[in-house]
Design a protein around this motif. Structure first.
Motif, PDB file in Angstrom:
ATOM      1  N   UNK A 569      71.694 119.338  24.588  1.00  0.00           N
ATOM      2  CA  UNK A 569      72.281 119.837  25.827  1.00  0.00           C
ATOM      3  C   UNK A 569      71.492 121.059  26.265  1.00  0.00           C
ATOM      4  N   UNK A 570      70.835 120.955  27.416  1.00  0.00           N
ATOM      5  CA  UNK A 570      70.007 122.054  27.932  1.00  0.00           C
ATOM      6  C   UNK A 570      70.643 122.748  29.124  1.00  0.00           C
ATOM      7  N   UNK A 571      71.801 122.244  29.593  1.00  0.00           N
ATOM      8  CA  UNK A 571      72.540 122.852  30.707  1.00  0.00           C
ATOM      9  C   UNK A 571      71.658 122.975  31.946  1.00  0.00           C
ATOM     10  N   UNK A 572      71.691 124.101  32.635  1.00  0.00           N
ATOM     11  CA  UNK A 572      70.840 124.332  33.810  1.00  0.00           C
ATOM     12  C   UNK A 572      69.927 125.498  33.464  1.00  0.00           C
ATOM     13  N   UNK A 573      68.755 125.214  32.909  1.00  0.00           N
ATOM     14  CA  UNK A 573      67.931 126.257  32.295  1.00  0.00           C
ATOM     15  C   UNK A 573      67.252 127.214  33.261  1.00  0.00           C
ATOM     16  N   UNK A 574      67.146 126.855  34.543  1.00  0.00           N
ATOM     17  CA  UNK A 574      66.498 127.769  35.482  1.00  0.00           C
ATOM     18  C   UNK A 574      65.030 127.492  35.649  1.00  0.00           C
ATOM     19  N   UNK A 575      64.291 128.527  36.000  1.00  0.00           N
ATOM     20  CA  UNK A 575      62.895 128.333  36.394  1.00  0.00           C
ATOM     21  C   UNK A 575      61.928 128.205  35.220  1.00  0.00           C
ATOM     22  N   UNK A 576      62.382 128.501  33.997  1.00  0.00           N
ATOM     23  CA  UNK A 576      61.437 128.543  32.873  1.00  0.00           C
ATOM     24  C   UNK A 576      61.668 127.381  31.912  1.00  0.00           C
ATOM     25  N   UNK A 577      61.274 126.184  32.359  1.00  0.00           N
ATOM     26  CA  UNK A 577      61.471 124.975  31.569  1.00  0.00           C
ATOM     27  C   UNK A 577      60.675 124.931  30.281  1.00  0.00           C
ATOM     28  N   UNK A 578      59.681 125.768  30.172  1.00  0.00           N
ATOM     29  CA  UNK A 578      58.883 125.803  28.940  1.00  0.00           C
ATOM     30  C   UNK A 578      59.745 126.156  27.728  1.00  0.00           C
ATOM     31  N   UNK A 579      60.824 126.927  27.965  1.00  0.00           N
ATOM     32  CA  UNK A 579      61.705 127.291  26.861  1.00  0.00           C
ATOM     33  C   UNK A 579      62.310 126.090  26.173  1.00  0.00           C
ATOM     34  N   UNK A 580      62.549 125.011  26.912  1.00  0.00           N
ATOM     35  CA  UNK A 580      63.081 123.783  26.320  1.00  0.00           C
ATOM     36  C   UNK A 580      62.055 123.184  25.362  1.00  0.00           C
ATOM     37  N   UNK A 581      60.827 123.068  25.817  1.00  0.00           N
ATOM     38  CA  UNK A 581      59.771 122.462  25.000  1.00  0.00           C
ATOM     39  C   UNK A 581      59.485 123.287  23.750  1.00  0.00           C
ATOM     40  N   UNK A 582      59.557 124.594  23.859  1.00  0.00           N
ATOM     41  CA  UNK A 582      59.246 125.450  22.712  1.00  0.00           C
ATOM     42  C   UNK A 582      60.179 125.180  21.527  1.00  0.00           C
TER      43      UNK A 582
END
Length: 629
Positions: A569-582
């Motif tokens: 669950x990543x919710x609505x992460x905003x402008x910095x999608x790289x945080x998901x991949x990290x």
């Protein structure tokens, strides 16, 4: 004669000293104590209030929308505040200098009035300065609640304040302290949690937004030019409406209202929150905008709130049904209930005339007007607006800085919740292999800034596409894998696409389309939109896959869970999608825990932790780890 001469000489010296003081503090010499920053705030408030006409007082109680405002309008009607509605900006993708130019022009009009009372500009900076192109967009509150990290949230408040001040604005309608008890509500992502204690813990964002004076006084301290006024909203019970209907009716007793929905407000008030916004919703069929018991007796009385109470957008008009019927009575009910500043985006001429007429007939007592204006002036003086009314051009450079984007990536990483990683016939997949020869990424949400930011981003409802600057999840994936890894992206691949093409695994990114209040209500199914259910089944049936869900609330996922190797669950992460991949690739461990219960089916709703018949798919507080070193 000598004595007389000495007295005369002494009088002359006294006059010289007085004249020097007059040159140093000319406004004090003319008796304008309210312009003297050395005077106590309450003395300045009382002095200014005593000089004001009824027209000037009503003007201070009026907040209009940017599109209706001009320096001339502000000067003519003595307007006390202006706001930007969702997506309202001075020009398409306006720069910080364009924002500052607009706010300075409005301020010039305010300072040209007889008493030179500065105006206050407000904006919905609810996850960063989200009306402004290029601003850092932080995760929405539902994700921040999963971090259980009040210090992180405080730092986000400080960064947001800087980016708001970078546009010449000094007031944000945040934080939202709603306790969402039903994910069908279209504003559920604005709530930190279903648990009132988690919501209360996140009031640290107020410290970040408003700052703290050197003397230790907790409250707005804008003299350093880097902080903004905050607004706790929506008072009270907006997250508990029947079936999650926006602007609906919260049916609970007073004890439950206080214990659940009011839990965070005493802490916010203790932190010196400057303003509190009234909820559109009703409590036991009485509109909050007309509830004198809660707004005056409880909020201002028992809780000791000293700032000003502001209505929501056209909130007074919504007191009566149909909307706007018996307008004068709605105005009377709202102001007498305890609303101090009224958000009337366009209808300000009628509003001002109505209030003036109601005061003349005694329907609104003058004491109520004076109380409202006292509170508004107190906030403006405490905030330093009289000393620093104009924008600071040097702050424009803080919009979207690298340090703020790094903070946003940290918030994304900490908000992710790992809900499945292997089990049954499915093998553990996370962390993903960075050195895989070939990787498949599918789903529109993987490569769309607008989708991953959600509502209240560049517009009221949000929208798809490259709406602002940032990094998509797909871009973050490409930055995370080895240079020898081929990343293949398919928006919506045909059936069977994943099979037999040498993909080691797939990353399936699914979710909701952006939405905000009213239009975001989903009272029927909370299903994933097409083509995502079919996409999960087909892709995950052919190769190992991790499903990443981008959403403002839990959605129906149980029928598809068996197809997945891993679920995040990543919710609505905003402008910095790289945080998901990290996190997916093991650079960081999963630390997030569910801020709300993940239901099995909509028929269970509302269902919250502590309920008698609690049978969730994933319980409140659940969150796995990958076990990386």
């Amino acid at each position: 004669m000598k004595i007389e001469g000495s007295l005369a000489m002494g009088s002359q010296w006294a006059l010289v000293v007085l004249a020097c003081l007059c040159l140093l503090v000319p406004n004090v010499a003319m008796g304008q104590l309210y312009k003297d920053p050395r005077q106590p705030v309450e003395r300045r408030v009382n002095d200014l209030l005593s000089r004001m006409t009824l027209d000037e007082k009503i003007g201070q109680m009026t907040q209009i929308e940017r599109g209706s405002a001009s320096a001339a309008v502000i000067q003519q009607y003595k307007i006390g505040s202006v706001l930007s509605g969702g997506g309202s900006e001075p020009a398409f993708r306006a720069t910080p200098s364009q924002w500052m130019s607009m706010t300075n022009n409005f301020q010039w009009g305010a300072l040209k009035t007889r008493l030179s009372i500065p105006f206050l500009y407000g904006t919905d900076a609810v996850h960063g300065n989200n009306n402004v192109y290029g601003a850092t967009i932080f995760p929405h509150n539902i994700g921040l609640g999963c971090t259980r990290d009040p210090w992180l949230v405080r730092r986000i408040g400080s960064a947001t304040a800087l980016e708001v001040r970078a546009t010449g604005i000094s007031y944000t309608f945040a934080p939202c302290l709603a306790v969402c008890r039903d994910p069908r509500w279209g504003r559920c992502y604005e709530s930190y949690s279903e648990d009132p204690e988690v919501v209360r813990s996140m009031t640290t964002i107020i410290d970040g937004l408003q700052g703290q004076s050197p003397a230790g006084w907790r409250g707005p301290y804008l003299q350093d030019r880097r902080k903004v006024l905050a607004c706790a909203k929506h008072f009270v019970g907006d997250g508990g409406t029947f079936q999650g209907k926006d602007m609906g009716n919260t049916v609970v007793n007073y004890e439950t209202l206080v214990k659940t929905h009011m839990r965070a407000y005493p802490t916010a008030i203790a932190k010196g929150v400057s303003t509190i916004m009234v909820s559109y919703s009703s409590w036991n069929n009485q509109k909050m905008h007309a509830n004198k018991f809660l707004l005056t007796d409880v909020l201002k009385g028992r809780l000791g709130f000293k700032g000003f109470v502001i209505s929501d957008w056209d909130g007074i008009e919504r007191i009566t049904n149909p909307w706007g019927a018996n307008y004068a009575n709605s105005v009377r009910l709202g102001i007498n209930a305890g609303i101090d500043m009224v958000m009337v985006p366009k209808n300000y001429v009628t509003f001002i005339a109505t209030v003036k007429r109601l005061v003349s007939t005694g329907a609104i007592p003058m004491s109520r007007i004076n109380d409202a204006v006292t509170r508004i002036l107190r906030v403006k003086l405490q905030a330093g607006l009289f000393e620093y009314p104009y924008a600071d051009n040097s702050l424009g450079a803080y919009l979207g800085t690298l340090s703020h984007r790094a903070l946003a990536r940290e918030a994304v990483r900490k908000s992710l919740v790992l809900l499945k990683n292997g089990g049954g016939a499915k093998k553990r997949l996370l962390p993903l292999n960075k050195n895989a020869r070939r990787v498949l990424v599918v789903g529109a949400h993987a490569n769309d800034i607008g989708l991953q930011c959600g509502g209240w981003t560049m517009s009221w409802q949000g929208s798809q596409g490259a709406t602002t600057k940032g990094t998509t999840i797909l871009a973050g994936i490409r930055q995370s894998v080895s240079k020898n890894t081929e990343v293949v992206y398919q928006y919506n691949p045909p059936t069977g696409y994943a099979k037999g093409k040498g993909f080691e695994y797939a990353i399936v990114v699914v979710g909701e389309k952006p939405y905000a209040e009213i239009q975001g209500d989903n009272l029927n199914n909370l299903n994933m939109p097409s083509p995502y259910p079919a996409l999960i089944k087909d892709t995950c049936s052919n190769i190992p896959c991790v499903v990443v869900m981008i959403s403002g609330r839990p959605l129906v996922v149980e029928p598809y869970l068996g197809y997945m190797n891993a679920f995040v669950a990543a919710w609505l992460p905003g402008s910095e999608g790289r945080g998901v991949a990290e996190v997916l690739f093991g650079n960081y461990e999963f630390t997030g825990r569910l801020s709300r219960t993940w239901f099995r089916n909509v028929g269970q709703l509302p269902m919250n932790v502590g309920d008698r018949y609690y049978n969730p798919l994933f319980p409140f507080g659940f969150g796995m780890k990958m076990g990386i070193k």
